[in-house]
Design a protein around this motif. Structure first.
Motif, mmCIF file in Angstrom:
data_model
loop_
_atom_site.group_PDB
_atom_site.id
_atom_site.type_symbol
_atom_site.label_atom_id
_atom_site.label_comp_id
_atom_site.label_asym_id
_atom_site.label_seq_id
_atom_site.Cartn_x
_atom_site.Cartn_y
_atom_site.Cartn_z
ATOM 1 N N ALA A 194 0.807 -1.125 -0.090
ATOM 2 C CA ALA A 194 -0.086 -0.077 0.075
ATOM 3 C C ALA A 194 0.938 1.113 0.088
ATOM 4 C CB ALA A 194 -0.824 -0.097 1.053
ATOM 5 N N GLN A 195 1.986 1.181 0.386
ATOM 6 C CA GLN A 195 2.976 2.372 0.895
ATOM 7 C C GLN A 195 3.416 2.622 -0.564
ATOM 8 O OE1 GLN A 195 5.571 1.115 4.042
ATOM 9 N NE2 GLN A 195 4.609 2.704 5.302
ATOM 10 N N GLY A 254 1.783 2.459 -3.301
ATOM 11 C CA GLY A 254 0.797 3.214 -4.185
ATOM 12 C C GLY A 254 -0.337 2.158 -4.432
ATOM 13 N N ARG A 313 -3.479 0.480 -4.146
ATOM 14 C CA ARG A 313 -4.695 0.479 -3.627
ATOM 15 C C ARG A 313 -5.465 -0.683 -3.294
ATOM 16 N NH1 ARG A 313 -8.994 4.015 -6.307
ATOM 17 N NH2 ARG A 313 -10.236 2.459 -5.162
ATOM 18 N N PHE A 351 -4.427 -1.609 0.137
ATOM 19 C CA PHE A 351 -4.829 -0.886 1.267
ATOM 20 C C PHE A 351 -6.344 -1.264 1.468
ATOM 21 C CE2 PHE A 351 -7.220 2.792 2.779
ATOM 22 C CZ PHE A 351 -6.342 3.149 4.010
ATOM 23 N N GLU A 352 -7.103 -1.437 0.443
ATOM 24 C CA GLU A 352 -8.500 -1.887 0.714
ATOM 25 C C GLU A 352 -8.549 -3.178 1.386
ATOM 26 O OE1 GLU A 352 -10.393 -1.578 -3.329
ATOM 27 O OE2 GLU A 352 -10.312 0.579 -3.284
ATOM 28 N N VAL A 396 -8.282 -2.437 4.973
ATOM 29 C CA VAL A 396 -9.332 -1.666 5.402
ATOM 30 C C VAL A 396 -10.413 -2.971 5.971
ATOM 31 C CG1 VAL A 396 -11.478 -0.279 4.620
ATOM 32 C CG2 VAL A 396 -8.965 0.237 4.043
ATOM 33 N N TYR A 428 -4.775 6.277 4.918
ATOM 34 C CA TYR A 428 -4.515 6.253 3.284
ATOM 35 C C TYR A 428 -3.282 7.376 3.188
ATOM 36 C CZ TYR A 428 -4.344 5.537 -1.545
ATOM 37 O OH TYR A 428 -3.776 5.396 -3.018
#
Lengths: 319, 198
Positions: free
Chosen positions: B18-19, B21, B23, B26-27, B30, B63
Motif C-alpha cells: 500500500a505504501q 501506492g 490501492r 490498502f483496501e 481496510v 491512506y
C-alpha cells in the motif's frame, strides 16, 4: 495486602488485569475478609449490569455502503509523501534512469495500440454520438458476469414484463450496459438493492422496492426494505417497504423495531397509520405495548390516538 | 497467538504494498479492520451517520499518512489510534454543544434517546425481562454520559471491546498506568451513578 489495596485493585481483578501473584493474593484476602468479598460481588454485579446496554452492530449492508463510499473517496485521494521524499534519493534516481528508455518505448507502443483500437471501435459504432466517459445506453448487452457494484454509475430504468417475472434494468457504468434476468437472478437482485439504496430518483427507488417486495424472505432484501423504511426520503417508498415487511412483524424483531420507530417518528401521517396497521398482529410485545400506550395518550393525530386505543383494548395485559 | 503473528506478517506485506501506492492492498487492510472500526464508532457516537463519517475520515487519513507509518506499532493499534482520536473530537464537540445524549425528537416535540430505539438482537420470549433490560439500558446510557470523554473511551475499549489496558494505553498515546487509573475512575463513577438511579 490490606483492604485499601484490594479495593483499589478489585476492578483490575474483575477485568483480568492483575499479575498472577497479585491475583492470587487478592483471592486469598477476599476469602478471609467479608467486606472485600461484598465489594467483589458488587463489582461483578456492576459488570453484569453494564452488559445490559444494547450494543449497536453494523449490518452487512451498512458496512458495504460504508466501504463503497470510502472506495469512491479513495479514487480522488493521494498519499502524502514523507519528508524523505523531499531529499535527493540517488538509488531511486538511478533506477529511473535505468528503466526510463524501456518505459518510454512501452508507453509509446501502448499509445499506438490504444489509438488504433479506439479508431476501430469508433468506426464500428459510427451511429453513436461522441466519446464521453459515460455514454447513454444504446443497445442491449447482457454481461456474462455479475456487474461490479463499484462500476455502477446509476440506474436508469427498471421494467418488468407483465406476463412473467422477467425484469429489464438499464444502468450506467464505465461501460454502459443492460442486464436482463428473472427476479431470482443474483445480478438482478444486486442491481435492485443498489437502486433501492443509492438512486437519487425516488420513482426508481419505488420501482426497485416494488420488485424487491416480491422476495422479502431473502435476508439481504428484507434488510434493504428495513433500511428503506427507516431512511428513504420518499413516503411512497417507505409505505411500499412497510407493506412488504408486514408478514414478518411477528417473528422478526428488527422488522418490529423499525415499524415501532416508523409509527412513533415518521414525518408522514400515512406512513405512521400504515405502520400502526402492520403492527396489529403483534399482541404480546412490551415495546409495541409501550409505543401504543404513548400514542394513545399523547399523539396529536386523532386517528392515531383512537386506533392505538382500539389496538390496546384487543391486546392481553402485560405485567 | 500464531494467528496474531501471521496476521501481523500479512499486514506488513500489505502495508508495504500500500505504501508503494497499491490501492488494492490498502483496501484489503481496510476489510480486515473496518467492521471493528465501524462498531466502535457506532457505539461511541450512538449514531450510524456520525459513525460512517468517522469511519470514512479515519481510513482516508490512514491512506494519506500511510507513507509515514514506520512499523513502530501494529497497524491495528495505529488505525485504532486514528479512529479513537476522531471519536474523542466528536464526543468533545457534542459535549460542548450540550448534546449529551444521542437524542432525537418525536412528532410531539418530545426527546427520545436513540439508544432506546435500538433493537436488542437477543431473542426473547420474556416481555417483562425485555422491558427491564430496556430500562436498565436507558439508565446505563445516562450514567455513561456522566463520564469524561476519555473515561468513556477507556471504558468502551476495556469493557465492551475487551482490549488489554496496555493496548489501550498505546492507542491513546498514554501509559498503561494512566489507562488503569482512568478505568478505575470510570467504573467508580458508573457504579455511583447507577446506585443513585435505583
Amino acid at each position: 495486602m490490606n483492604c485499601e489495596w484490594v479495593k483499589a485493585n478489585i476492578t483490575l481483578y474483575s477485568y483480568d488485569e492483575l499479575t498472577d501473584d497479585a491475583r492470587i493474593e487478592l483471592e486469598q484476602h477476599v476469602q478471609r475478609c467479608d467486606d472485600c468479598a461484598t465489594e467483589l460481588k458488587s463489582v461483578q454485579e456492576f459488570r453484569g449490569q453494564m452488559s445490559a446496554l444494547p450494543r449497536l452492530e453494523p449490518s452487512p449492508s451498512f458496512l458495504a455502503a460504508s466501504r463503497m463510499r470510502l472506495q469512491e473517496a479513495l479514487e480522488t485521494t493521494e498519499q502524502e509523501r514523507g519528508w524523505r521524499r523531499l531529499f535527493f534519493d540517488p538509488t531511486a534516481w538511478l533506477r529511473q534512469m535505468k528503466f526510463s528508455p524501456a518505459l518510454a518505448t512501452v508507453l509509446l507502443m501502448l499509445g499506438f495500440a490504444g489509438g488504433g483500437l479506439t479508431a476501430y471501435q469508433m468506426g464500428r459504432n459510427s451511429g453513436t454520438s461522441g466519446a464521453g466517459v459515460i455514454r447513454p445506453i444504446s443497445g442491449n448487452v447482457t454481461p456474462a458476469t455479475a456487474p461490479d457494484a463499484m462500476s455502477i454509475a446509476g440506474i436508469r430504468t427498471i421494467t418488468q414484463d407483465p406476463n412473467s417475472n422477467k425484469v429489464e434494468i438499464k444502468f450506467d457504468s464505465l461501460q454502459p450496459q443492460t442486464v436482463e434476468g428473472n427476479l431470482n437472478d443474483a445480478r438482478i437482485q444486486q442491481l435492485l438493492l443498489y437502486a433501492a439504496r443509492n438512486n437519487t430518483n425516488s420513482g426508481l427507488r419505488q420501482d426497485s422496492i416494488d420488485l424487491l417486495t416480491q422476495r422479502p424472505d431473502d435476508a439481504a432484501i428484507r434488510e434493504a426494505l428495513v433500511s428503506a423504511l427507516r431512511y428513504d426520503t420518499n413516503p411512497g417508498v417507505r409505505i411500499k417497504s412497510l407493506e412488504a415487511l408486514g408478514p414478518y412483524v411477528k417473528n422478526d424483531v428488527t422488522v418490529r423495531d423499525a415499524m415501532i420507530e416508523a409509527v412513533l417518528h415518521d414525518s408522514n401521517p400515512g406512513v405512521r397509520a400504515e405502520a400502526l396497521h402492520e403492527l396489529q398482529p403483534v399482541k404480546a410485545d412490551t415495546s409495541v405495548h409501550m409505543a401504543l400506550q404513548y400514542l394513545a395518550d399523547k399523539d396529536k393525530d386523532t386517528f392515531i390516538r383512537r386506533q392505538s386505543r382500539n389496538m390496546l383494548n384487543t391486546m392481553p395485559e402485560i405485567d | 497467538m500464531l494467528g496474531q503473528r501471521q496476521g501481523r506478517i500479512d499486514d506488513t506485506a500489505l502495508i508495504r504494498q500500500a505504501q508503494q501506492g497499491d490501492r488494492a492492498a490498502f483496501e484489503e487492510l481496510v476489510r480486515q479492520y473496518d467492521q471493528a472500526v465501524l462498531r466502535l464508532a457506532m457505539n461511541l457516537t450512538g449514531s450510524p451517520d456520525d459513525a460512517q463519517d468517522i469511519y470514512q475520515d479515519a481510513f482516508l487519513k490512514a491512506y494519506r499518512s500511510l507513507g509515514n507509518f514506520r512499523f513502530e506499532c501494529s497497524f491495528y493499534t495505529w488505525i485504532y489510534r486514528i479512529v479513537t482520536n476522531l471519536c474523542l473530537d466528536h464526543l468533545r464537540k457534542r459535549q460542548v454543544r450540550k448534546e449529551d445524549a444521542p437524542v432525537t425528537t418525536d412528532s410531539d416535540g418530545e426527546e427520545f434517546n436513540v439508544l432506546d430505539q435500538v433493537a436488542d438482537a437477543r431473542p426473547t420470549h420474556h416481555p417483562e425481562r425485555d422491558l427491564l433490560r430496556r430500562e436498565l439500558g436507558t439508565k446505563i446510557g445516562a450514567a455513561l454520559e456522566k463520564l469524561t470523554v476519555r473515561e468513556r473511551m477507556v471504558f468502551e475499549l476495556k469493557h465492551y471491546q475487551g482490549l488489554k489496558l496496555r493496548t489501550i494505553g498505546e492507542i491513546l498515546n498514554t501509559t498503561e498506568e494512566t489507562a488503569k487509573n482512568t478505568l478505575f475512575r470510570a467504573t467508580q463513577k458508573l457504579r455511583q451513578a447507577l446506585a443513585e438511579m435505583r
